[in-house]
Design an enzyme around this catalytic site. Sequence first.
Site, PDB file in Angstrom:
ATOM      1  N   CYS A  18     -20.491  -8.863 -25.344  1.00  0.00           N
ATOM      2  CA  CYS A  18     -20.757  -7.557 -24.726  1.00  0.00           C
ATOM      3  C   CYS A  18     -20.752  -7.675 -23.192  1.00  0.00           C
ATOM      4  CB  CYS A  18     -22.097  -7.013 -25.203  1.00  0.00           C
ATOM      5  SG  CYS A  18     -22.442  -5.389 -24.499  1.00  0.00           S
ATOM      6  N   LYS A  57     -19.229 -13.300 -32.144  1.00  0.00           N
ATOM      7  CA  LYS A  57     -18.084 -12.766 -31.424  1.00  0.00           C
ATOM      8  C   LYS A  57     -18.277 -13.084 -29.951  1.00  0.00           C
ATOM      9  CE  LYS A  57     -15.592  -8.507 -30.663  1.00  0.00           C
ATOM     10  NZ  LYS A  57     -16.403  -7.520 -29.940  1.00  0.00           N
ATOM     11  N   ASN A 118      -8.996 -10.747 -31.633  1.00  0.00           N
ATOM     12  CA  ASN A 118      -9.352  -9.386 -31.200  1.00  0.00           C
ATOM     13  C   ASN A 118      -8.795  -9.096 -29.811  1.00  0.00           C
ATOM     14  OD1 ASN A 118     -12.155  -7.995 -29.624  1.00  0.00           O
ATOM     15  ND2 ASN A 118     -10.937  -6.838 -31.064  1.00  0.00           N
ATOM     16  N   GLY A 119      -8.311  -7.872 -29.665  1.00  0.00           N
ATOM     17  CA  GLY A 119      -7.834  -7.424 -28.353  1.00  0.00           C
ATOM     18  C   GLY A 119      -6.445  -6.826 -28.413  1.00  0.00           C
ATOM     19  N   ASP A 120      -6.376  -5.509 -28.121  1.00  0.00           N
ATOM     20  CA  ASP A 120      -5.089  -4.817 -27.976  1.00  0.00           C
ATOM     21  C   ASP A 120      -4.284  -4.668 -29.264  1.00  0.00           C
ATOM     22  OD1 ASP A 120      -5.818  -4.696 -25.362  1.00  0.00           O
ATOM     23  OD2 ASP A 120      -4.311  -6.107 -24.621  1.00  0.00           O
ATOM     24  N   ARG A 143     -10.543  -0.274 -30.258  1.00  0.00           N
ATOM     25  CA  ARG A 143     -10.097   1.021 -29.719  1.00  0.00           C
ATOM     26  C   ARG A 143      -8.953   1.636 -30.513  1.00  0.00           C
ATOM     27  NH1 ARG A 143      -9.052  -1.152 -23.927  1.00  0.00           N
ATOM     28  NH2 ARG A 143      -8.337  -2.797 -25.325  1.00  0.00           N
TER      29      ARG A 143
HETATM   30  C1  FMN Z   1     -16.802   1.857 -26.230  1.00  0.00           C
HETATM   31  C2  FMN Z   1     -16.810   0.441 -26.783  1.00  0.00           C
HETATM   32  C3  FMN Z   1     -17.955  -0.025 -27.439  1.00  0.00           C
HETATM   33  C4  FMN Z   1     -17.988  -1.318 -27.973  1.00  0.00           C
HETATM   34  N1  FMN Z   1     -19.103  -1.741 -28.641  1.00  0.00           N
HETATM   35  C5  FMN Z   1     -19.108  -2.972 -29.220  1.00  0.00           C
HETATM   36  C6  FMN Z   1     -20.228  -3.412 -29.990  1.00  0.00           C
HETATM   37  O1  FMN Z   1     -21.230  -2.699 -30.144  1.00  0.00           O
HETATM   38  N2  FMN Z   1     -20.180  -4.651 -30.546  1.00  0.00           N
HETATM   39  C7  FMN Z   1     -19.078  -5.474 -30.405  1.00  0.00           C
HETATM   40  O2  FMN Z   1     -19.066  -6.581 -30.951  1.00  0.00           O
HETATM   41  N3  FMN Z   1     -18.015  -5.075 -29.668  1.00  0.00           N
HETATM   42  C8  FMN Z   1     -18.002  -3.862 -29.089  1.00  0.00           C
HETATM   43  N4  FMN Z   1     -16.912  -3.458 -28.355  1.00  0.00           N
HETATM   44  C9  FMN Z   1     -15.823  -4.393 -28.125  1.00  0.00           C
HETATM   45  C10 FMN Z   1     -14.776  -4.311 -29.177  1.00  0.00           C
HETATM   46  O3  FMN Z   1     -15.287  -4.732 -30.431  1.00  0.00           O
HETATM   47  C11 FMN Z   1     -13.551  -5.183 -28.860  1.00  0.00           C
HETATM   48  O4  FMN Z   1     -13.940  -6.522 -28.697  1.00  0.00           O
HETATM   49  C12 FMN Z   1     -12.792  -4.758 -27.615  1.00  0.00           C
HETATM   50  O5  FMN Z   1     -12.741  -3.348 -27.476  1.00  0.00           O
HETATM   51  C13 FMN Z   1     -11.356  -5.316 -27.639  1.00  0.00           C
HETATM   52  O6  FMN Z   1     -10.648  -4.889 -28.781  1.00  0.00           O
HETATM   53  P1  FMN Z   1      -9.573  -3.680 -28.718  1.00  0.00           P
HETATM   54  O7  FMN Z   1      -8.529  -4.080 -27.720  1.00  0.00           O
HETATM   55  O8  FMN Z   1      -9.051  -3.606 -30.146  1.00  0.00           O
HETATM   56  O9  FMN Z   1     -10.304  -2.450 -28.289  1.00  0.00           O
HETATM   57  C14 FMN Z   1     -16.858  -2.172 -27.817  1.00  0.00           C
HETATM   58  C15 FMN Z   1     -15.719  -1.686 -27.171  1.00  0.00           C
HETATM   59  C16 FMN Z   1     -15.675  -0.400 -26.637  1.00  0.00           C
HETATM   60  C17 FMN Z   1     -14.420   0.082 -25.933  1.00  0.00           C
END
Ligand code: FMN
Length: 236
Positions: A18, A57, A118-120, A143
């Site tokens: 986080c 994570k 994880n990511g994108d 996302r």
């Molecule tokens: C608005 C928001 C809230 C998030 N809250 C959490 C969370 O509570 N716990 C967590 O492990 N990751 C959280 N993440 C991170 C996502 O799980 C992830 O690691 C990050 O967005 C990258 O993945 P993506 O590119 O698929 O978005 C959050 C991301 C966003 C954008």
Amino acid sequence: AAQIEDGPFAAIDVNMGCPVPKIVNNGEGSALMKDIKLAEKILTSMVKAVKKPVTVKFRKGFNDQCLNAVEFAKMAESSGAAWVAVHGRTREQYYSGTADWEVIRQVKEAVKIPVIGNGDIFHAQDAARMMQETGCDGVMVARGAKGNPWIFREIRQYLETGEIPPRPSTEEIREMILRHGRMLSEYKGENVAMREMRSHMAWYTKGMKHSASLRCEINQVETLEGLAALLDGCMV
Ligand SMILES: Cc1cc2nc3c(=O)[nH]c(=O)nc-3n(C[C@H](O)[C@H](O)[C@H](O)COP(=O)(O)O)c2cc1C
């Protein structure tokens, strides 16, 4: 962890990725990547305290001066974590730029426990490409699922058959918005739920014909009934 262990879930995931200032300034979340000894202490004591799998994570590192995902993953493995999930950005990057999938590959090479990348991931093809490029055992979508819970079936089918199912129909989207609104109301109460549905509505209807007016009208909606009426009037 022991207090919540009996809840309706399969594993206990610790978020050491986080980036939010409030969390990081308290030494939590991704700040734990700078204090690997403390992270190790937390994980080992959690693993000892519960029977359910404990997972963790984390990110590529805290910042460019602290790129320690591989070391962190090894620590997690030796602490008894059942699997790890790696987000290919540093804390400093927050959610900007592109995620570095190479670090996911390096983590996968360094440990024997399953590695979730994880990511994108915004499309089914991204998931397949990440698995191919990194060798990761699974993918995590964040996302890309906003307003698009269908991404999970699309990824699954694409990985299994190489084909992507058709996008959801307007009717399916409408039903999903209602279901989402209902479930959110049960969880958070109708009032809060309807306010939170404003953002979800925008994501669900992005690119649709009536999305601009819907985005406007959802602001007046205060009940599930109102949400159903709005959808009835606009989308079918
Ligand atoms: C608005 C928001 C809230 C998030 N809250 C959490 C969370 O509570 N716990 C967590 O492990 N990751 C959280 N993440 C991170 C996502 O799980 C992830 O690691 C990050 O967005 C990258 O993945 P993506 O590119 O698929 O978005 C959050 C991301 C966003 C954008």
